[in-house]
Scaffold this active site. Structure first.
Site, PDB file in Angstrom:
ATOM      1  N   CYS A  29       0.279  -7.805  26.170  1.00  0.00           N
ATOM      2  CA  CYS A  29      -0.607  -7.490  27.251  1.00  0.00           C
ATOM      3  C   CYS A  29      -0.354  -6.422  28.122  1.00  0.00           C
ATOM      4  O   CYS A  29       0.641  -5.610  27.621  1.00  0.00           O
ATOM      5  CB  CYS A  29      -0.281  -8.938  28.249  1.00  0.00           C
TER       6      CYS A  29
ATOM      7  N   LYS B 247      -5.676 -18.740  41.556  1.00  0.00           N
ATOM      8  CA  LYS B 247      -6.118 -18.564  40.137  1.00  0.00           C
ATOM      9  C   LYS B 247      -5.305 -19.191  38.939  1.00  0.00           C
ATOM     10  O   LYS B 247      -5.565 -20.021  38.376  1.00  0.00           O
ATOM     11  CB  LYS B 247      -6.076 -17.124  39.718  1.00  0.00           C
ATOM     12  N   ASN B 248      -3.924 -19.091  39.699  1.00  0.00           N
ATOM     13  CA  ASN B 248      -2.867 -19.706  38.491  1.00  0.00           C
ATOM     14  C   ASN B 248      -2.701 -21.263  38.658  1.00  0.00           C
ATOM     15  O   ASN B 248      -1.779 -21.527  37.943  1.00  0.00           O
ATOM     16  CB  ASN B 248      -1.485 -18.928  38.696  1.00  0.00           C
TER      17      ASN B 248
ATOM     18  N   ASP C  79       4.612 -11.132  40.788  1.00  0.00           N
ATOM     19  CA  ASP C  79       2.992 -10.749  41.047  1.00  0.00           C
ATOM     20  C   ASP C  79       2.832 -10.097  42.214  1.00  0.00           C
ATOM     21  O   ASP C  79       1.789  -9.605  42.601  1.00  0.00           O
ATOM     22  CB  ASP C  79       2.237 -12.104  40.948  1.00  0.00           C
TER      23      ASP C  79
ATOM     24  N   ARG D 104       4.614 -10.565  26.417  1.00  0.00           N
ATOM     25  CA  ARG D 104       3.932 -11.731  26.686  1.00  0.00           C
ATOM     26  C   ARG D 104       4.428 -12.817  25.630  1.00  0.00           C
ATOM     27  O   ARG D 104       3.294 -13.149  24.793  1.00  0.00           O
ATOM     28  CB  ARG D 104       2.652 -11.826  27.034  1.00  0.00           C
TER      29      ARG D 104
ATOM     30  N   ARG E  21     -10.358  -9.764  38.227  1.00  0.00           N
ATOM     31  CA  ARG E  21      -9.961 -10.940  37.321  1.00  0.00           C
ATOM     32  C   ARG E  21      -9.101 -12.044  38.244  1.00  0.00           C
ATOM     33  O   ARG E  21      -9.153 -13.262  37.934  1.00  0.00           O
ATOM     34  CB  ARG E  21      -8.879 -10.475  36.348  1.00  0.00           C
TER      35      ARG E  21
HETATM   36  C1  EPZ Z   1       2.295 -16.985  34.497  1.00  0.00           C
HETATM   37  O1  EPZ Z   1       2.213 -16.163  33.346  1.00  0.00           O
HETATM   38  C2  EPZ Z   1       1.559 -16.176  35.595  1.00  0.00           C
HETATM   39  N1  EPZ Z   1       0.100 -16.505  34.911  1.00  0.00           N
HETATM   40  C3  EPZ Z   1       1.706 -14.647  35.596  1.00  0.00           C
HETATM   41  O2  EPZ Z   1       0.610 -14.360  36.629  1.00  0.00           O
HETATM   42  C4  EPZ Z   1       3.208 -14.693  36.251  1.00  0.00           C
HETATM   43  O3  EPZ Z   1       3.338 -13.096  36.435  1.00  0.00           O
HETATM   44  C5  EPZ Z   1       4.169 -15.415  35.399  1.00  0.00           C
HETATM   45  O4  EPZ Z   1       3.610 -16.902  35.222  1.00  0.00           O
HETATM   46  C6  EPZ Z   1       5.486 -15.418  36.029  1.00  0.00           C
HETATM   47  O5  EPZ Z   1       5.333 -15.797  37.288  1.00  0.00           O
HETATM   48  C7  EPZ Z   1      -0.489 -17.568  35.094  1.00  0.00           C
HETATM   49  O6  EPZ Z   1      -0.030 -18.524  35.734  1.00  0.00           O
HETATM   50  C8  EPZ Z   1      -2.073 -17.589  34.453  1.00  0.00           C
HETATM   51  P1  EPZ Z   1       5.873 -16.869  31.791  1.00  0.00           P
HETATM   52  P2  EPZ Z   1       3.151 -16.662  32.178  1.00  0.00           P
HETATM   53  O7  EPZ Z   1       5.659 -17.660  30.675  1.00  0.00           O
HETATM   54  O8  EPZ Z   1       3.062 -18.245  32.161  1.00  0.00           O
HETATM   55  C9  EPZ Z   1       9.055 -14.921  29.160  1.00  0.00           C
HETATM   56  C10 EPZ Z   1      -1.042 -12.697  37.513  1.00  0.00           C
HETATM   57  O9  EPZ Z   1      -0.934 -11.728  37.901  1.00  0.00           O
HETATM   58  N2  EPZ Z   1       8.398 -15.675  27.866  1.00  0.00           N
HETATM   59  O10 EPZ Z   1       6.437 -17.416  33.211  1.00  0.00           O
HETATM   60  O11 EPZ Z   1       2.656 -15.905  31.036  1.00  0.00           O
HETATM   61  C11 EPZ Z   1       7.946 -13.712  29.570  1.00  0.00           C
HETATM   62  O12 EPZ Z   1       8.085 -12.718  28.756  1.00  0.00           O
HETATM   63  C12 EPZ Z   1      -0.262 -13.273  36.298  1.00  0.00           C
HETATM   64  O13 EPZ Z   1      -1.725 -13.705  38.136  1.00  0.00           O
HETATM   65  C13 EPZ Z   1       9.188 -15.835  26.805  1.00  0.00           C
HETATM   66  O14 EPZ Z   1      10.062 -15.112  26.565  1.00  0.00           O
HETATM   67  O15 EPZ Z   1       4.399 -16.340  32.511  1.00  0.00           O
HETATM   68  C14 EPZ Z   1       8.377 -13.451  31.076  1.00  0.00           C
HETATM   69  O16 EPZ Z   1       9.603 -12.712  30.873  1.00  0.00           O
HETATM   70  C15 EPZ Z   1       0.516 -12.208  35.583  1.00  0.00           C
HETATM   71  N3  EPZ Z   1       8.550 -16.545  25.957  1.00  0.00           N
HETATM   72  C16 EPZ Z   1       8.922 -14.740  31.546  1.00  0.00           C
HETATM   73  O17 EPZ Z   1       9.434 -15.645  30.222  1.00  0.00           O
HETATM   74  C17 EPZ Z   1       7.589 -17.354  26.239  1.00  0.00           C
HETATM   75  O18 EPZ Z   1       7.146 -18.277  25.404  1.00  0.00           O
HETATM   76  C18 EPZ Z   1       8.033 -15.608  32.262  1.00  0.00           C
HETATM   77  O19 EPZ Z   1       6.784 -15.707  31.680  1.00  0.00           O
HETATM   78  C19 EPZ Z   1       6.871 -17.543  27.238  1.00  0.00           C
HETATM   79  C20 EPZ Z   1       7.332 -16.606  28.315  1.00  0.00           C
END
Ligand code: EPZ
Length: 416
Positions: free
Chosen positions: A114, A21-22, A303, A119, A395
């Site tokens: 979320c 998915k990701n 995840d 997020r 999802r």
């Molecule tokens: C991706 O989400 C995945 N989703 C998530 O999977 C996964 O949990 C996550 O990466 C971490 O591996 C997809 O790829 C569609 P991040 P993403 O930006 O990109 C912080 C699932 O279950 N952050 O890597 O949204 C954030 O709060 C989903 O399949 C900021 O602070 O995750 C988190 O603590 C859930 N500012 C960390 O970074 C930002 O602008 C990692 O988030 C962006 C992120």
């Protein structure tokens, strides 16, 4: 509809892992970077993909489905992603990159908080601003003007997966080299880069902390098969470890879930693996894991945290789980406690004391991976469990009940 599970069966059989998915979601966003035909093979039939296709259609491109193959082509006619569509898919934020690269203007509703945490999108916004994008935020919308976008050398505050994907796609046509530092190293980032390079992009460094994008004039059509879903693979392995039995996974890249399989080795599960398949044998009597912390790839994935927790509810001893990435990713805990689990949560830490048995209960899925955790606990519990709000699970998991039925589980999708 709800999932009705009668626990207690061991699991035996083979599962061919669905496509990730990701990986598919950012690749579908990347298909906007050319009006030529882009075909993505073996896409999973899951809600997040369906919603992404709806968003792409709303942008004016053509979307054709042929079985599990999806073809996208045509010009972007609309640069706005509405609140209604943006809220369907938190990760719609990485549509900003391709829309700005092609149209130099974009407007997207703030994806908002979320089910697993705030997020935030500050790393996305700061990175785009460093590329020269003018961004104003008002009434819950992010308005972007990329007329003067130019290459830059950008250091990400955190290795954000979505921000890495967004900035790679935003900089793809810039005249010169953009350097992104402290980027995410997830396999899904590597897959997106391979996809974009198959369209004529010039990107290097994927899978390392520094990615370089040499701007090109345009991209062309491609036919691409994304990687298997390492999180779905890990989920099924954890179900097998928890229930006991023997499971073979095919279409899996086991080096991508090494952080999980090494844990099994300490848990009296036998793991045999080659490049693209894994066999797990378990007696279902797991040993607690002293401490496990979620972290960025290649660390233990957030995840899989809820699914691992489910496997430890009846393990011998006490396990400590620390969730470092998302603030509220323990929503499955109250549901587990309904089954007789012994869990104490304090901030980022969950202390799981193994109990002799779990009892079936009526539970509610609160998010995608937490819902998958509830399924694993239901498969282990004595008696019948009912899980509602299973759209969360749909999802990311294609026909989860059929996959588990094929492995011998007593699980069915029934009307409430
Ligand atoms: C991706 O989400 C995945 N989703 C998530 O999977 C996964 O949990 C996550 O990466 C971490 O591996 C997809 O790829 C569609 P991040 P993403 O930006 O990109 C912080 C699932 O279950 N952050 O890597 O949204 C954030 O709060 C989903 O399949 C900021 O602070 O995750 C988190 O603590 C859930 N500012 C960390 O970074 C930002 O602008 C990692 O988030 C962006 C992120």
């Amino acid at each position: 509809m709800v999932l009705k599970i009668e626990g207690g069966n061991k699991l035996y059989g083979t599962y061919n892992v669905q496509t990730a998915k990701n990986a598919v979601l950012p690749i579908l966003a990347g298909s906007l970077l050319t009006s030529d035909k882009v075909t993505i093979l073996d896409c999973p039939n899951i809600l997040d993909v369906q919603n992404m296709l709806e968003i792409l259609s709303s942008l004016g491109v053509n979307v054709e489905k042929n079985g599990s193959n999806i073809t996208v082509f045509g010009e972007i006619k609309n640069i706005e992603v509405s609140n209604e569509l943006s809220s369907l898919l938190r990760s719609s934020i990485f549509l900003l990159g391709p829309i700005l690269a092609v149209k130099q203007k974009a407007c997207i509703a703030y994806p908002g908080g979320c089910d697993i945490g705030l997020r935030p999108i500050d790393i996305h916004i700061n990175g785009l601003r460093e590329l020269g994008v003018k961004i104003t935020e008002e009434f819950g919308y992010i308005n972007c003007d990329a007329t003067n976008m130019k290459p830059a050398d950008i250091l990400l505050d955190l290795p954000s997966v979505g921000a890495t994907e967004n900035l790679i796609m935003a900089s793809i046509f810039l005249n010169g080299k953009t350097v992104l530092r402290n980027v995410a190293k997830e396999p899904e980032i590597v897959d997106l880069v391979h996809f974009l390079n198959s369209m004529g992009a010039k990107i290097a460094g994927e899978g390392t902390a520094v990615i370089e994008i040499e701007g090109v004039k345009n991209l062309h059509s491609t036919i691409y098969k994304p990687i298997p879903d390492r999180i779905v693979a890990g989920t099924i392995l954890l179900a097998g470890a928890t229930c006991g039995g023997e499971i073979e996974l095919t279409n899996v890249q086991n080096d991508q879930i090494f952080s999980l399989t090494t844990k099994f080795a300490k848990n009296y599960c036998k793991i045999y693996s080659s490049y693209d398949n894994i066999i797990l044998k378990s007696n279902g009597n797991l040993k607690a894991i002293n401490q496990i912390e979620t972290s960025y790839y290649p660390g233990f994935p957030t995840d899989l945290q809820a699914q691992l927790m489910a496997s430890l509810l009846t393990a011998r001893g006490t396990s400590v789980i620390v969730e470092n990435l998302f603030e509220t990713r323990y929503k499955q805990v109250p549901e587990f406690i309904k089954m007789g689990a012994d869990i104490k949560v304090s901030g980022k830490t969950a202390i799981v004391r193994g109990v002799d048995r779990l009892y079936g209960a009526e539970m509610t899925a609160k998010d995608l991976r937490g819902g998958a955790g509830l399924v694993i606990a239901g498969l282990k519990a004595e008696g019948v469990s009912i899980i509602s709000n299973i759209y969360h699970i749909d999802r990311g998991y294609e026909n989860i009940e059929k996959v588990l039925q094929n492995l011998g589980a007593k699980i069915e999708r029934v009307h409430e």
